[in-house]
Design a protein around this motif. Sequence first.
Motif, mmCIF file in Angstrom:
data_model
loop_
_atom_site.group_PDB
_atom_site.id
_atom_site.type_symbol
_atom_site.label_atom_id
_atom_site.label_comp_id
_atom_site.label_asym_id
_atom_site.label_seq_id
_atom_site.Cartn_x
_atom_site.Cartn_y
_atom_site.Cartn_z
ATOM 1 N N ARG A 67 0.875 -1.331 0.135
ATOM 2 C CA ARG A 67 -0.039 0.018 -0.002
ATOM 3 C C ARG A 67 0.801 1.370 -0.007
ATOM 4 N N PRO A 68 0.498 2.209 -0.726
ATOM 5 C CA PRO A 68 1.277 3.626 -0.594
ATOM 6 C C PRO A 68 1.597 4.246 0.494
ATOM 7 N N THR A 69 2.790 4.580 0.895
ATOM 8 C CA THR A 69 3.269 5.221 2.064
ATOM 9 C C THR A 69 4.328 6.204 1.770
ATOM 10 N N SER A 70 4.308 7.280 2.555
ATOM 11 C CA SER A 70 5.345 8.370 2.342
ATOM 12 C C SER A 70 6.842 7.576 2.470
ATOM 13 N N GLY A 71 7.785 8.024 1.815
ATOM 14 C CA GLY A 71 9.230 7.423 1.987
ATOM 15 C C GLY A 71 10.372 8.130 1.454
ATOM 16 N N ILE A 72 10.075 9.297 0.726
ATOM 17 C CA ILE A 72 11.178 9.972 0.106
ATOM 18 C C ILE A 72 12.131 10.614 1.217
ATOM 19 N N ASP A 73 11.795 11.060 2.356
ATOM 20 C CA ASP A 73 12.607 11.488 3.337
ATOM 21 C C ASP A 73 13.861 10.396 3.441
ATOM 22 N N ASP A 74 13.408 9.151 3.718
ATOM 23 C CA ASP A 74 14.452 8.117 3.798
ATOM 24 C C ASP A 74 15.354 7.617 2.480
ATOM 25 N N LEU A 75 14.222 7.724 1.484
ATOM 26 C CA LEU A 75 15.170 6.868 0.189
ATOM 27 C C LEU A 75 15.875 8.044 -0.832
ATOM 28 N N VAL A 76 15.243 9.395 -0.802
ATOM 29 C CA VAL A 76 15.903 10.477 -1.500
ATOM 30 C C VAL A 76 16.691 11.385 -0.708
ATOM 31 N N TYR A 77 16.425 11.519 0.623
ATOM 32 C CA TYR A 77 16.910 12.691 1.226
ATOM 33 C C TYR A 77 17.898 12.035 2.564
ATOM 34 N N GLY A 78 17.692 10.549 2.456
ATOM 35 C CA GLY A 78 18.566 9.975 3.501
ATOM 36 C C GLY A 78 19.883 9.515 3.112
ATOM 37 N N PRO A 79 20.368 8.292 3.507
ATOM 38 C CA PRO A 79 21.553 7.757 3.509
ATOM 39 C C PRO A 79 21.803 7.642 1.657
ATOM 40 N N GLU A 80 23.001 7.783 1.328
ATOM 41 C CA GLU A 80 23.235 7.615 -0.105
ATOM 42 C C GLU A 80 22.881 6.110 -0.580
ATOM 43 N N PRO A 81 22.077 6.118 -1.567
ATOM 44 C CA PRO A 81 21.773 4.945 -1.984
ATOM 45 C C PRO A 81 22.765 4.231 -2.883
ATOM 46 N N PRO A 82 22.356 2.882 -3.405
ATOM 47 C CA PRO A 82 23.535 2.032 -3.976
ATOM 48 C C PRO A 82 23.974 2.610 -5.075
ATOM 49 N N GLU A 83 25.333 2.143 -5.682
ATOM 50 C CA GLU A 83 25.784 3.087 -6.614
ATOM 51 C C GLU A 83 25.259 3.228 -8.088
ATOM 52 N N PRO A 84 24.390 2.482 -8.479
ATOM 53 C CA PRO A 84 23.454 2.730 -9.717
ATOM 54 C C PRO A 84 22.578 3.802 -9.567
ATOM 55 N N LEU A 85 22.343 4.407 -8.388
ATOM 56 C CA LEU A 85 21.177 5.205 -8.241
ATOM 57 C C LEU A 85 21.940 6.511 -7.718
#
Length: 358
Positions: A29-47
Amino acid sequence: MELGSADAFDRMGTLGVEEEFYIVDADGRPTSGIDDLVYGPEPPEPLVGRLDHELFEFTIETQTPRIEDPADVADAVTSVREALVEHAGNHGYRVAAAGLHPAAKWRELDHATKPRYQAQLDRIQYPQHRNTTAGLHIHVGVDDADKAVWIANELRWYLAPLLALSANSPFWNGFDTGLASARSKIFENLPNTGMPTAFDDFDDFQTFERRMVEYGSIDDRGELWFDVRPHTGHGTVEIRTPDAQTDPQRVVDFVEYVHALVLDLADRYEAGEPSHDIRREILDENKWRSTRYGRDASFIAPDAEGVVELDTFVEDESERLGVDGLRSLFDAESGTDIQRRIHEESGLDALCEYLALE
């Protein structure tokens, strides 16, 4: 004022793929998550440097690196998707893919606080407040600005069949809309969307782009959200028509065709072929047919003399351009039909699970 330049158009045939996805919880189900995924720790290299979000806090966008060889598209798309799923999982989220999420009710979801999106919400109001859409955007590099505008003009007739093949959004705000691609109609309610008129050349397009910024219609060139556009920053022709796809192979199939089509049109431009004068009303009608009927759509021919069935289009284009993916897209069960079948047979929970990427 953020404007592009003719100088950006300096490579022919390179590729880039942008995909928009949904952040969902363990139940899909949809949930807010950009604070963690976009503005949080650096993502894996391809991203790294290729991850952003959209209007809502549950929408997220990825970009592949520039792809020089079309044979590398599948690896690029797969690696980005796998990295996103891993990144989301590390923070307790999952990722779903469709043109609209069937469980997303826009009044219950949070908008992103990024100033750009807050300005859009203030300026556009209701149409943007409900814009929970997700699309597939395909960039093809073009080595001349006037050529890019000519190609974008010519591509307009081909967009309706692409939408018909990509339709993957029958549900919106919790109900079945009766449309094959509800996303296309919801997004088209925004300003500066849908089918553009033809432009004479790059100067004509750039003048329009500049005036839209100067006159306060848009804040930057990125807010010209037409179904196809010369991207004056990347130096590409960008097709923005398809719904987001659940199956990555469908993305690869669309990219194969779009790449071949753009190269073919580039050759025709170089050969001095005149442009086709197609009535805007015909282009809009064809898009409506795809929006409503998806795989069952037929299209008014460019000269308005007769109708082209989708299966005929697929066969003719596959033979003409030597591509295989169009037939695969046409022969497979459509995204819209899959969603309706799962919803009817097993309910919304099962559909949410199906749309979640593994």
